[in-house]
Design a protein around this motif. Structure first.
Motif, PDB file in Angstrom:
ATOM      1  N   PHE A  28       1.701  18.125  49.862  1.00  0.00           N
ATOM      2  CA  PHE A  28       2.570  18.770  48.305  1.00  0.00           C
ATOM      3  C   PHE A  28       1.537  21.049  48.747  1.00  0.00           C
ATOM      4  CE2 PHE A  28       4.159  20.255  44.462  1.00  0.00           C
ATOM      5  CZ  PHE A  28       3.299  20.391  43.692  1.00  0.00           C
ATOM      6  N   SER A  29       0.434  20.517  48.833  1.00  0.00           N
ATOM      7  CA  SER A  29       0.307  21.840  48.535  1.00  0.00           C
ATOM      8  C   SER A  29       0.288  22.664  50.096  1.00  0.00           C
ATOM      9  CB  SER A  29      -1.501  21.304  48.965  1.00  0.00           C
ATOM     10  OG  SER A  29      -2.129  20.630  50.574  1.00  0.00           O
ATOM     11  N   SER A  30       1.165  21.666  51.191  1.00  0.00           N
ATOM     12  CA  SER A  30       1.344  23.182  51.931  1.00  0.00           C
ATOM     13  C   SER A  30       2.296  23.759  51.638  1.00  0.00           C
ATOM     14  CB  SER A  30       1.666  22.760  53.144  1.00  0.00           C
ATOM     15  OG  SER A  30       0.162  21.826  54.146  1.00  0.00           O
ATOM     16  N   TYR A  31       3.215  23.607  50.818  1.00  0.00           N
ATOM     17  CA  TYR A  31       4.405  24.335  50.092  1.00  0.00           C
ATOM     18  C   TYR A  31       4.971  24.748  49.214  1.00  0.00           C
ATOM     19  CZ  TYR A  31       6.488  19.771  53.057  1.00  0.00           C
ATOM     20  OH  TYR A  31       6.467  19.115  53.771  1.00  0.00           O
ATOM     21  N   SER A  32       5.363  25.878  49.427  1.00  0.00           N
ATOM     22  CA  SER A  32       5.614  27.156  48.180  1.00  0.00           C
ATOM     23  C   SER A  32       6.580  27.014  47.235  1.00  0.00           C
ATOM     24  CB  SER A  32       6.668  28.300  48.864  1.00  0.00           C
ATOM     25  OG  SER A  32       5.211  29.072  49.421  1.00  0.00           O
ATOM     26  N   MET A  33       6.414  26.334  45.892  1.00  0.00           N
ATOM     27  CA  MET A  33       7.540  25.707  45.327  1.00  0.00           C
ATOM     28  C   MET A  33       8.133  26.795  44.055  1.00  0.00           C
ATOM     29  SD  MET A  33       7.064  22.823  45.902  1.00  0.00           S
ATOM     30  CE  MET A  33       7.855  21.936  44.340  1.00  0.00           C
ATOM     31  N   ARG A  53       0.747  30.473  49.901  1.00  0.00           N
ATOM     32  CA  ARG A  53      -0.176  31.560  51.167  1.00  0.00           C
ATOM     33  C   ARG A  53      -1.287  31.907  50.055  1.00  0.00           C
ATOM     34  NH1 ARG A  53       1.190  29.974  55.678  1.00  0.00           N
ATOM     35  NH2 ARG A  53       3.727  29.949  56.102  1.00  0.00           N
ATOM     36  N   ASN A  54      -1.055  32.808  48.772  1.00  0.00           N
ATOM     37  CA  ASN A  54      -1.540  33.176  48.080  1.00  0.00           C
ATOM     38  C   ASN A  54      -1.751  32.543  46.206  1.00  0.00           C
ATOM     39  OD1 ASN A  54       0.753  34.012  46.602  1.00  0.00           O
ATOM     40  ND2 ASN A  54       0.798  35.945  47.924  1.00  0.00           N
ATOM     41  N   ARG A  55      -1.000  31.545  46.479  1.00  0.00           N
ATOM     42  CA  ARG A  55      -1.366  30.626  44.990  1.00  0.00           C
ATOM     43  C   ARG A  55      -0.362  32.049  44.087  1.00  0.00           C
ATOM     44  NH1 ARG A  55      -1.376  25.943  46.312  1.00  0.00           N
ATOM     45  NH2 ARG A  55      -3.149  25.684  47.897  1.00  0.00           N
ATOM     46  N   GLY A  65       8.630  36.880  31.439  1.00  0.00           N
ATOM     47  CA  GLY A  65       8.161  37.006  30.081  1.00  0.00           C
ATOM     48  C   GLY A  65       8.072  35.854  29.292  1.00  0.00           C
ATOM     49  N   ARG A  66       9.427  35.286  29.413  1.00  0.00           N
ATOM     50  CA  ARG A  66       9.300  34.359  28.691  1.00  0.00           C
ATOM     51  C   ARG A  66       9.788  32.582  29.991  1.00  0.00           C
ATOM     52  NH1 ARG A  66      15.292  33.525  28.240  1.00  0.00           N
ATOM     53  NH2 ARG A  66      14.915  34.658  29.987  1.00  0.00           N
ATOM     54  N   PHE A  67       9.595  33.170  31.190  1.00  0.00           N
ATOM     55  CA  PHE A  67       9.454  31.878  32.076  1.00  0.00           C
ATOM     56  C   PHE A  67       7.877  31.101  32.343  1.00  0.00           C
ATOM     57  CE2 PHE A  67      13.633  30.206  33.133  1.00  0.00           C
ATOM     58  CZ  PHE A  67      15.196  30.855  31.607  1.00  0.00           C
ATOM     59  N   THR A  68       7.327  30.119  32.527  1.00  0.00           N
ATOM     60  CA  THR A  68       6.503  30.417  33.299  1.00  0.00           C
ATOM     61  C   THR A  68       6.204  28.884  34.067  1.00  0.00           C
ATOM     62  OG1 THR A  68       5.022  30.954  31.140  1.00  0.00           O
ATOM     63  CG2 THR A  68       3.670  29.639  32.770  1.00  0.00           C
ATOM     64  N   ILE A  69       5.741  29.207  34.729  1.00  0.00           N
ATOM     65  CA  ILE A  69       5.904  28.133  36.503  1.00  0.00           C
ATOM     66  C   ILE A  69       4.186  27.802  36.252  1.00  0.00           C
ATOM     67  CG2 ILE A  69       6.735  27.339  39.263  1.00  0.00           C
ATOM     68  CD1 ILE A  69       8.428  29.617  38.996  1.00  0.00           C
ATOM     69  N   SER A  70       4.355  26.482  36.629  1.00  0.00           N
ATOM     70  CA  SER A  70       2.625  25.506  36.850  1.00  0.00           C
ATOM     71  C   SER A  70       3.117  24.488  37.825  1.00  0.00           C
ATOM     72  CB  SER A  70       2.155  25.836  35.355  1.00  0.00           C
ATOM     73  OG  SER A  70       3.626  24.332  34.593  1.00  0.00           O
ATOM     74  N   ARG A  71       1.986  24.217  38.460  1.00  0.00           N
ATOM     75  CA  ARG A  71       1.126  23.669  39.623  1.00  0.00           C
ATOM     76  C   ARG A  71       0.342  22.712  39.608  1.00  0.00           C
ATOM     77  NH1 ARG A  71       3.307  25.467  45.065  1.00  0.00           N
ATOM     78  NH2 ARG A  71       2.070  23.045  46.783  1.00  0.00           N
ATOM     79  N   ASP A  72       0.704  21.054  38.785  1.00  0.00           N
ATOM     80  CA  ASP A  72       0.025  19.988  38.937  1.00  0.00           C
ATOM     81  C   ASP A  72      -0.437  19.505  40.496  1.00  0.00           C
ATOM     82  OD1 ASP A  72      -1.620  17.796  38.177  1.00  0.00           O
ATOM     83  OD2 ASP A  72      -0.382  17.805  36.263  1.00  0.00           O
ATOM     84  N   LEU A 101       7.379  29.721  54.830  1.00  0.00           N
ATOM     85  CA  LEU A 101       8.419  30.730  53.979  1.00  0.00           C
ATOM     86  C   LEU A 101       7.608  31.986  54.301  1.00  0.00           C
ATOM     87  CD1 LEU A 101       9.256  30.336  50.142  1.00  0.00           C
ATOM     88  CD2 LEU A 101      11.017  29.974  52.976  1.00  0.00           C
ATOM     89  N   ILE A 102       7.403  33.369  54.129  1.00  0.00           N
ATOM     90  CA  ILE A 102       7.318  34.796  54.505  1.00  0.00           C
ATOM     91  C   ILE A 102       7.337  35.070  53.069  1.00  0.00           C
ATOM     92  CG2 ILE A 102       6.554  34.899  56.728  1.00  0.00           C
ATOM     93  CD1 ILE A 102       8.784  36.524  56.795  1.00  0.00           C
ATOM     94  N   LEU A 103       6.101  35.612  52.463  1.00  0.00           N
ATOM     95  CA  LEU A 103       6.287  36.013  51.350  1.00  0.00           C
ATOM     96  C   LEU A 103       8.038  36.811  50.551  1.00  0.00           C
ATOM     97  CD1 LEU A 103       5.502  36.416  48.401  1.00  0.00           C
ATOM     98  CD2 LEU A 103       4.275  38.845  49.221  1.00  0.00           C
ATOM     99  N   SER A 104       7.847  37.697  51.905  1.00  0.00           N
ATOM    100  CA  SER A 104       9.901  38.647  51.570  1.00  0.00           C
ATOM    101  C   SER A 104      10.638  37.191  51.410  1.00  0.00           C
ATOM    102  CB  SER A 104       9.417  39.446  52.339  1.00  0.00           C
ATOM    103  OG  SER A 104       9.262  39.101  53.948  1.00  0.00           O
TER     104      SER A 104
END
Length: 125
Positions: A28-33, A53-55, A65-72, A101-104
């Protein structure tokens, strides 16, 4: 990795809803989500995502401002907290994951290898 999205439903405008995406298999820790959504007759669009890569978490302007993503990480789950919902947010919401993924490319749905099944969010006016 397998992804299971849940939490969709019917909500009135101005209301809130939280979606969850549970991952199994893989590291799980290896994936961009990320979360994407697709409204009827429209293309799938990026909602927001956590770049591994940068969390950092990135959002589409339409939800900032309306939506928030969190990771457990302990539960291998990503949540999408949606507040102040409007009818324009009505869509099927998908979670997606990718380890390379690359950031772009974070906002490009074509770059993701793994997808959840989608969960429908309907916002009534």
């Amino acid at each position: 990795v397998q992804l299971q999205a849940s939490g969709g439903g019917l909500v009135q405008a101005g209301g809130s809803l939280t979606l969850s995406c549970a991952a199994s298999g893989g590291t799980f820790s290896s994936y961009s989500m990320s979360w994407f959504r697709q409204a009827p007759g429209k293309q799938r669009e990026f909602v927001g995502g956590i770049y591994v890569r940068n969390r950092y978490t990135y959002y589409a302007d339409s939800v900032k401002g309306r939506f928030t993503i969190s990771r457990d990480s302990a539960k291998k789950t990503v949540h999408l907290q949606m507040n102040d919902l409007s009818p324009e947010d009505t869509a099927v919401y998908y979670c997606a994951a990718d380890a390379n993924l690359i950031l772009s490319s974070l906002k490009d749905s074509r770059q993701y290898d793994y997808w959840g099944q989608g969960t429908l969010v309907t916002v009534s006016s």
